[in-house]
Write an enzyme that holds these catalytic residues in place. Sequence first.
Site, short mmCIF file in Angstrom:
data_model
loop_
_atom_site.label_atom_id
_atom_site.label_comp_id
_atom_site.label_asym_id
_atom_site.label_seq_id
_atom_site.Cartn_x
_atom_site.Cartn_y
_atom_site.Cartn_z
N ASN A 108 0.84 -1.22 0.00
CA ASN A 108 0.00 0.00 0.00
C ASN A 108 0.87 1.26 0.00
N SER B 206 2.50 2.61 2.28
CA SER B 206 2.38 3.47 3.46
C SER B 206 3.74 3.78 4.06
N ASP C 226 -4.04 -2.57 -0.28
CA ASP C 226 -3.93 -2.73 1.17
C ASP C 226 -4.38 -4.13 1.55
N PHE D 165 5.71 -9.86 4.08
CA PHE D 165 6.47 -8.83 4.78
C PHE D 165 5.58 -7.69 5.29
N LYS E 100 6.00 -1.56 11.75
CA LYS E 100 7.12 -2.16 12.49
C LYS E 100 7.76 -1.28 13.56
N SER F 154 10.01 -11.86 14.08
CA SER F 154 11.07 -11.02 14.61
C SER F 154 11.61 -11.62 15.90
N ALA F 155 12.88 -11.33 16.18
CA ALA F 155 13.47 -11.75 17.45
C ALA F 155 12.75 -11.10 18.63
N THR F 156 11.97 -10.08 18.34
CA THR F 156 11.22 -9.40 19.40
C THR F 156 10.23 -10.35 20.08
N TYR G 196 3.72 -4.34 19.03
CA TYR G 196 4.31 -4.81 17.78
C TYR G 196 4.73 -6.28 17.90
N LYS H 251 3.36 -10.03 16.04
CA LYS H 251 4.17 -11.07 15.40
C LYS H 251 3.84 -12.44 15.99
N ASP I 98 14.31 -1.45 26.30
CA ASP I 98 15.53 -2.05 25.73
C ASP I 98 16.09 -3.13 26.64
P1 NAD Z 1 9.15 -1.70 5.71
O1 NAD Z 1 8.24 -0.78 6.43
O2 NAD Z 1 10.28 -1.11 4.93
O3 NAD Z 1 8.29 -2.64 4.75
C1 NAD Z 1 6.97 -3.05 5.04
C2 NAD Z 1 6.11 -2.75 3.82
O4 NAD Z 1 4.77 -3.15 4.08
C3 NAD Z 1 6.09 -1.26 3.47
O5 NAD Z 1 6.45 -1.10 2.10
C4 NAD Z 1 4.64 -0.84 3.73
O6 NAD Z 1 4.22 0.15 2.82
C5 NAD Z 1 3.90 -2.15 3.57
N1 NAD Z 1 2.64 -2.26 4.32
C6 NAD Z 1 2.42 -2.02 5.63
N2 NAD Z 1 1.14 -2.25 5.94
C7 NAD Z 1 0.53 -2.66 4.80
C8 NAD Z 1 -0.80 -3.03 4.47
N3 NAD Z 1 -1.79 -3.02 5.38
N4 NAD Z 1 -1.07 -3.39 3.20
C9 NAD Z 1 -0.12 -3.39 2.25
N5 NAD Z 1 1.15 -3.03 2.49
C10 NAD Z 1 1.48 -2.68 3.76
O7 NAD Z 1 9.71 -2.76 6.79
P2 NAD Z 1 10.88 -3.81 6.65
O8 NAD Z 1 11.98 -3.37 7.52
O9 NAD Z 1 11.14 -4.13 5.23
O10 NAD Z 1 10.19 -5.05 7.37
C11 NAD Z 1 9.51 -6.06 6.65
C12 NAD Z 1 8.87 -7.03 7.63
O11 NAD Z 1 9.89 -7.59 8.46
C13 NAD Z 1 7.86 -6.39 8.58
O12 NAD Z 1 6.81 -7.30 8.78
C14 NAD Z 1 8.65 -6.19 9.85
O13 NAD Z 1 7.83 -6.21 10.98
C15 NAD Z 1 9.56 -7.41 9.83
N6 NAD Z 1 10.79 -7.21 10.60
C16 NAD Z 1 11.59 -6.13 10.34
C17 NAD Z 1 12.75 -5.93 11.09
C18 NAD Z 1 13.63 -4.73 10.83
O14 NAD Z 1 14.45 -4.41 11.68
N7 NAD Z 1 13.53 -4.05 9.69
C19 NAD Z 1 13.10 -6.83 12.10
C20 NAD Z 1 12.27 -7.93 12.33
C21 NAD Z 1 11.11 -8.12 11.57
C1 UD1 Z 2 14.50 -2.77 17.76
C2 UD1 Z 2 13.10 -3.08 18.22
C3 UD1 Z 2 12.82 -4.55 18.04
C4 UD1 Z 2 13.08 -5.00 16.61
C5 UD1 Z 2 14.53 -4.65 16.28
C6 UD1 Z 2 14.95 -5.05 14.89
C7 UD1 Z 2 12.74 -1.40 19.99
C8 UD1 Z 2 12.55 -1.18 21.45
N1 UD1 Z 2 12.96 -2.67 19.61
O1 UD1 Z 2 15.33 -3.44 18.64
O2 UD1 Z 2 11.48 -4.86 18.37
O3 UD1 Z 2 12.87 -6.38 16.47
O4 UD1 Z 2 14.71 -3.24 16.45
O5 UD1 Z 2 14.56 -4.10 13.98
O6 UD1 Z 2 12.66 -0.49 19.17
N2 UD1 Z 2 20.53 2.56 20.12
C9 UD1 Z 2 21.17 3.72 20.54
N3 UD1 Z 2 20.83 4.89 19.94
C10 UD1 Z 2 19.90 4.97 18.94
C11 UD1 Z 2 19.25 3.78 18.52
C12 UD1 Z 2 19.59 2.59 19.15
O7 UD1 Z 2 22.03 3.68 21.41
O8 UD1 Z 2 19.63 6.08 18.44
C13 UD1 Z 2 20.93 1.27 20.73
C14 UD1 Z 2 19.80 0.52 21.43
O9 UD1 Z 2 19.69 0.91 22.77
C15 UD1 Z 2 20.25 -0.93 21.25
C16 UD1 Z 2 21.01 -0.92 19.91
O10 UD1 Z 2 21.37 0.44 19.68
O11 UD1 Z 2 21.16 -1.30 22.26
C17 UD1 Z 2 20.17 -1.41 18.74
O12 UD1 Z 2 18.95 -0.68 18.71
P1 UD1 Z 2 17.89 -0.86 17.52
O13 UD1 Z 2 18.59 -0.73 16.23
O14 UD1 Z 2 16.75 0.06 17.78
O15 UD1 Z 2 17.44 -2.38 17.64
P2 UD1 Z 2 16.82 -3.19 18.88
O16 UD1 Z 2 16.89 -2.42 20.13
O17 UD1 Z 2 17.46 -4.53 18.86
#
Ligand code: NAD
Ligand code: UD1
Length: 337
Positions: free
Chosen positions: A33, A35, A59, A81, A85, A125-127, A149, A153, A295
């Site tokens: 979408n 967004s 969407d 995906f 997030k 996600s590892a979250t 969030y 997941k 954190d």
């Molecule tokens: P991103 O936001 O760049 O990509 C997500 C895409 O989904 C975007 O292009 C957005 O426009 C689209 N989207 C959102 N809601 C939608 C909807 N209702 N309908 C259609 N499209 C929609 O994020 P990303 O970093 O590429 O992450 C991809 C996936 O991986 C997500 O599900 C995210 O939660 C998961 N993930 C990301 C991370 C990270 O750190 N980036 C870590 C763990 C898991």
């Molecule tokens: C974040 C998300 C988590 C997601 C993960 C991967 C939060 C609370 N958690 O985690 O759910 O799965 O990203 O995308 O947002 N840091 C700084 N300064 C900054 C930004 C981050 O010091 O400006 C530190 C953080 O405290 C952490 C490390 O950098 O120790 C990594 O942070 P970040 O990249 O946000 O990832 P996560 O905390 O692992």
Amino acid sequence: MKTILVTGGAGYIGSLTTIELLIANYEVVVLDNLSNSSPEALRRVQNISGEELAFYKADLLDRPALESIFKAHKFDAVIHFAGLKAVGESVQEPVRYYHNNVTGSLTLFSVMAEYEVRNIVFSSSATVYGDPDSVPVNEEASLRPTNPYGWTKLMIEQILRDQHVADPDWNAILLRYFNPVGAHPSGELGESPRGAPNNLMPYLAQVAVGRRPNLQIYGNDYDTPDGTGVRDYIHVSDLAKGHLAALRRLKQGGGVEAFNLGTGRGYSVMEMVKAFEKASGKEIPYNVVARRSGDIATSFADPTKAHRDLNWEAEKGLDEMCVDLWRWQSKYPEGLQ
Ligand code: NAD
Ligand code: UD1
């Protein structure tokens, strides 16, 4: 497995994965979408891969739109995906997050069922592990998210498990990503956050390129070697390849399986600052501030299961993550418009 629906394919990880799929000769249909992404990403995906894809601006919550896409294509699998997030935003607006991520996924799964598409790779996600009892974290660790969030997941993982029980022909691979960073090695495609980045690496990159004055380090009093938080950063291209490995696994059936995608190695915030300074040749001004709420001190993966069952392993190290991120950030300081 030939024709793949990629939801969220215009986003950061989705677009990099779509490149790998096209290069591997899959036919790709992207639903997004927009967004949190730009159609320019998909133009670049096609340029880099030299292949074409089909794109629908739609969407997940729009069931008739999904139905018309499933009517027009016969999918062998879906890589899912699409979702919101940002952890902090999910705490502020839980209903929007649950609706978009959970209701959106339910709509997708119900259309998949209707059109008899029963293979899916899901971006978890590892979250979902919350604050783990011990590291490295394996897939058997307790699941206890600490924010909406993370709950979306875990709920989606559970829905897929229940769906497999109801209809054993459903197969799902749940990929629990650790911390995806970096960009395509061409420097043409990478993460393009809207507004101030929440995550460390895009923030660091914006400081290095001069868009932000300094990095704030969230606490240096953690129980870690240098007091700053430790995470498992993984190159987004390695992560993208993990999805192709997951598709190969899906072909064998296997029901619902979860896999950690990480390197198995943790780096502290200070180590990341140093590595990025080296890659960019820029000094990164920083100051230490209070811990960020929610954190944790340390998280890194045990990726043994993915190695064993998916025949996948992260290949790129920290230097490559930083060099590729810097190539992208310095070429396109404002990201994709
Ligand atoms: P991103 O936001 O760049 O990509 C997500 C895409 O989904 C975007 O292009 C957005 O426009 C689209 N989207 C959102 N809601 C939608 C909807 N209702 N309908 C259609 N499209 C929609 O994020 P990303 O970093 O590429 O992450 C991809 C996936 O991986 C997500 O599900 C995210 O939660 C998961 N993930 C990301 C991370 C990270 O750190 N980036 C870590 C763990 C898991
Ligand atoms: C974040 C998300 C988590 C997601 C993960 C991967 C939060 C609370 N958690 O985690 O759910 O799965 O990203 O995308 O947002 N840091 C700084 N300064 C900054 C930004 C981050 O010091 O400006 C530190 C953080 O405290 C952490 C490390 O950098 O120790 C990594 O942070 P970040 O990249 O946000 O990832 P996560 O905390 O692992």
